[in-house]
Design an enzyme around this catalytic site. Structure first.
Site, PDB file in Angstrom:
ATOM      1  N   LYS A 148       7.250 -17.801 -96.317  1.00 25.80           N
ATOM      2  CA  LYS A 148       7.545 -19.281 -96.836  1.00 25.80           C
ATOM      3  C   LYS A 148       6.483 -19.900 -97.718  1.00 25.80           C
ATOM      4  O   LYS A 148       5.284 -19.067 -97.645  1.00 25.80           O
ATOM      5  CB  LYS A 148       7.562 -20.039 -95.543  1.00 25.80           C
ATOM      6  CG  LYS A 148       7.999 -21.552 -96.074  1.00 25.80           C
ATOM      7  CD  LYS A 148       7.994 -22.453 -94.345  1.00 25.80           C
ATOM      8  CE  LYS A 148       8.329 -23.869 -94.817  1.00 25.80           C
ATOM      9  NZ  LYS A 148       8.454 -24.259 -93.412  1.00 25.80           N
ATOM     10  N   MET A 197       7.875 -30.570 -97.447  1.00 21.41           N
ATOM     11  CA  MET A 197       8.339 -29.876 -96.213  1.00 21.41           C
ATOM     12  C   MET A 197       8.653 -31.018 -94.953  1.00 21.41           C
ATOM     13  O   MET A 197       8.361 -30.481 -93.949  1.00 21.41           O
ATOM     14  CB  MET A 197       7.419 -28.654 -95.746  1.00 21.41           C
ATOM     15  CG  MET A 197       6.905 -27.885 -96.596  1.00 21.41           C
ATOM     16  SD  MET A 197       6.184 -26.279 -96.205  1.00 21.41           S
ATOM     17  CE  MET A 197       4.629 -27.024 -95.746  1.00 21.41           C
ATOM     18  N   SER A 223      12.556 -26.963 -93.003  1.00 24.47           N
ATOM     19  CA  SER A 223      11.956 -26.613 -94.599  1.00 24.47           C
ATOM     20  C   SER A 223      11.793 -25.117 -94.928  1.00 24.47           C
ATOM     21  O   SER A 223      11.673 -24.736 -95.873  1.00 24.47           O
ATOM     22  CB  SER A 223      10.533 -27.376 -94.554  1.00 24.47           C
ATOM     23  OG  SER A 223       9.689 -26.928 -93.611  1.00 24.47           O
ATOM     24  N   GLY A 245       9.674 -30.121 -86.938  1.00 23.38           N
ATOM     25  CA  GLY A 245      10.361 -30.885 -86.606  1.00 23.38           C
ATOM     26  C   GLY A 245      12.025 -30.091 -86.485  1.00 23.38           C
ATOM     27  O   GLY A 245      12.837 -30.621 -86.377  1.00 23.38           O
ATOM     28  N   GLY A 246      11.627 -28.678 -86.592  1.00 19.39           N
ATOM     29  CA  GLY A 246      12.781 -27.800 -86.609  1.00 19.39           C
ATOM     30  C   GLY A 246      13.020 -26.788 -87.778  1.00 19.39           C
ATOM     31  O   GLY A 246      13.838 -26.343 -88.265  1.00 19.39           O
ATOM     32  N   SER A 247      11.859 -26.903 -88.319  1.00 20.80           N
ATOM     33  CA  SER A 247      11.729 -26.314 -89.849  1.00 20.80           C
ATOM     34  C   SER A 247      11.978 -24.700 -89.885  1.00 20.80           C
ATOM     35  O   SER A 247      12.398 -23.948 -90.896  1.00 20.80           O
ATOM     36  CB  SER A 247      10.530 -26.474 -90.446  1.00 20.80           C
ATOM     37  OG  SER A 247      10.456 -28.089 -90.909  1.00 20.80           O
TER      38      SER A 247
END
Length: 586
Positions: A148, A197, A223, A245-247
């Site tokens: 990433k 992000m 993200s 947060g769930g990326s």
């Protein structure tokens, strides 16, 4: 969400508020023009990417010339564990494998726009690996992999999708990149992310919009969206993401791959860039993405080496505990179809029911579970944990930048003076209660004392959740993931639905996603009756976001208590094994 739409029932007050907002935004714009705008760097960054991808294509061509008869299809079809074995046994050459993935990644990028940079040092690394003795080869010897964007690689930008971060190349590799290279992995590309992000779309003004390879009208999520898109289409076999947060989990779910959010500090975060550093209430963590659970296991085994602790002594030396992962005793599994805050799509609820049935048939015990005080967690704790500074750090990073469409709503809300936030929150309390609460919370904590009180409240909520878990004597928890994939532009309009993943960032629990089924025609028909729990714009937008998804993947989320990644992976493997061959009518 457009403020103009929300204020339609209040025309005079709305006009006043929008006038004040316009003045505030104009002032911010004038302030940014007093210095050379960061956005001026964007065209140069875009040209650098073009050159980098040309270099990538040139390397692929040179490698292919060394092996003119190379057929990449059998190589690309290999699961990671088998590929790693063949590389160790020298049944495949390092050149043939890297060439295959270079070519495939370029093809995928042409379709979905997922790459941000080529790591040209991969060629030199390949040559260095060839000189190693067999006893010196790591677990990921010769495995090409993607990273990433924010993962620091020496000589390359870690942009976070922000113009301010351009032309500031990393002075050295980040800790996890060093560990991966020590284990023989060959990072060869960096992948796209949303601006800052802090979104689960995947677009920024530098590199543009990444699309979901399974439906080009849909987002791959964020993200870690570029990672998930590349993996889903076969352009990478292993990737590293981050999750605040769930990326990791949302893109994995949207694109039909596997992803794991680790506990804070199980993996080092040193050498991973962030738009908002210093958050402790809700912190980002690193995590892998792959095409099966075995790949996640191999990656975690490689990362949890002695090198990790030596490079970052703040991370405890805690090697992968194979005895936990390999245990076969039946599990006590808590489950829920809805978190009580965001009504799940029909396919989300069905995926949990399907998985529960299969687990029960396999001899596991499933126990209903309900989330304690979900509104309190999602409205009082999580948003203020992310924006404890009232968004000041994020807004500072956006100075002189182009604000991406996926971020405009949030940035507009953050730029509102506190008085306007309070007035709007009062106006919207009945019709848009979640938006009203968010407006109130993103004002920040104001004082150190309030920050300490927030941190205490989060710790107390975590202990309350653990107490409920233990009262049921649970080993693990099964929940919906967030799916199916949203149409591009909708994550910002239906942000409350991310409660399914962000809750476990607040709690700091390991959580992984496993694709278990696909959206059926019946799911789509049932969606027509979707109302949501609040009947607000978020509910309406969620319904629109997931429409037209027949055939798209649907995942479930596997959760454990902190520091139990091995148990989480064991649970994920059980779910994968039981559901992989399931075929349901569409």
């Amino acid at each position: 969400m457009m403020l103009e739409m929300l204020l339609l029932p209040y025309p005079l007050l709305g006009l006043l508020l929008l006038t004040l907002l316009g003045a505030a935004l104009l002032g911010a714009a004038l302030l940014s023009r007093q210095r050379v705008p960061a956005r001026n760097k964007i065209p140069r960054a875009q040209r650098r990417r073009e050159v980098a991808l040309q270099q990538m294509a040139a390397l692929a061509q040179r490698l292919r010339e060394q092996e003119p008869g190379l057929d990449p299809k059998p190589i690309l079809a290999l699961p990671l564990v088998e590929l790693a074995q063949k590389l160790q046994a020298e049944e495949l050459s390092l050149e043939s494998v890297l060439c295959s993935y270079l070519e495939e990644a370029l093809k995928v990028h042409q379709e979905v726009n997922c790459l941000t940079d080529f790591l040209e040092e991969c060629e030199e690394q390949l040559q260095a690996l060839k000189k190693l003795k067999k006893s010196e080869r790591g677990l990921l010897y010769g495995v090409p992999m993607s990273l990433k964007d924010p993962y620091d690689c020496m000589g390359h930008d870690s942009t976070c999708g922000l113009a301010q971060f351009l032309e500031k190349p990393a002075a050295k590799d980040g800790v996890l990149v060093k560990v991966l290279k020590a284990q023989g992995a060959i990072p060869f590309v960096k992948t796209n992310i949303p601006q800052s992000m802090l979104s689960f779309d995947c677009s920024n003004p530098i590199y543009g919009q990444t699309r979901n390879p399974l439906n080009l009208k849909k987002t791959p999520g964020g993200s870690s969206g570029g990672e998930a898109a590349l993996l889903s289409k076969g352009g990478s076999i292993l990737g590293m993401g981050t999750d605040a947060g769930g990326s990791v989990r949302i893109p994995s779910s949207f694109c039909g791959v596997y992803g794991l959010r680790t506990s804070r500090n199980r993996l080092s975060y040193t050498g991973i860039a962030s738009a908002v550093k210093g958050k402790t209430t809700v912190a980002a963590v690193a995590g892998p993405l792959a095409r099966d659970v075995d790949s996640l296991v191999l990656c975690l085994r490689a990362l949890l080496s002695e090198d990790l602790h030596q490079l970052d002594p703040t991370v405890p030396f805690m090697p992968f505990r194979k005895e936990i992962y390999s245990n076969t005793r039946p599990l006590r599994i808590g489950y829920y179809e809805s978190d009580g805050f965001s009504q799940p799509s029909p396919s989300m609820a069905r995926a949990v029911r399907l998985t529960c049935r299969l687990l029960q048939d396999a001899g596991h015990e499933v126990i209903p579970f309900s989330i304690p005080r979900i509104e309190y967690a999602m409205q009082k704790l999580y948003p203020v944990g992310v924006f404890a500074d009232g968004g000041a750090t994020l807004l500072e990073k956006l100075e002189g930048d182009i604000v991406d469409p996926s971020m405009k709503g949030l940035v507009t809300q953050l730029r509102l003076p506190d008085l306007l936030k309070c007035i709007l929150a009062r106006i919207l309390k009945k019709t848009e209660p979640r938006t009203a609460q968010t407006l109130d919370m993103i004002r920040g904590v104001k004082t150190p004392k309030k920050l300490w009180e927030l941190n205490t409240a989060v710790q107390e909520y975590q202990q309350e959740f653990i107490a409920k878990w233990r009262s049921l004597d649970l080993d693990v928890l099964l929940s919906p993931a967030l799916d199916p994939a949203f149409y591009i532009g909708y994550p910002a309009k239906a942000a409350a639905s991310s409660s399914y993943t962000s809750l476990y960032n607040l709690l700091d629990f390991p959580a992984g996603v496993v694709p278990v089924t696909t959206v059926t025609l019946q799911d789509e028909e049932e969606l027509a009756f979707y109302k949501g729990y609040y009947g607000d714009s978020n509910d309406r937008n969620f319904k629109e976001a997931v429409e037209g998804s027949v055939g798209l993947p649907v995942a479930v989320q596997c959760i454990t208590l902190p520091w139990e990644e091995e148990l989480c992976l064991r649970f994920m493997k059980e779910v994968e094994t039981l559901t992989k061959n399931q075929r349901e009518p569409r």
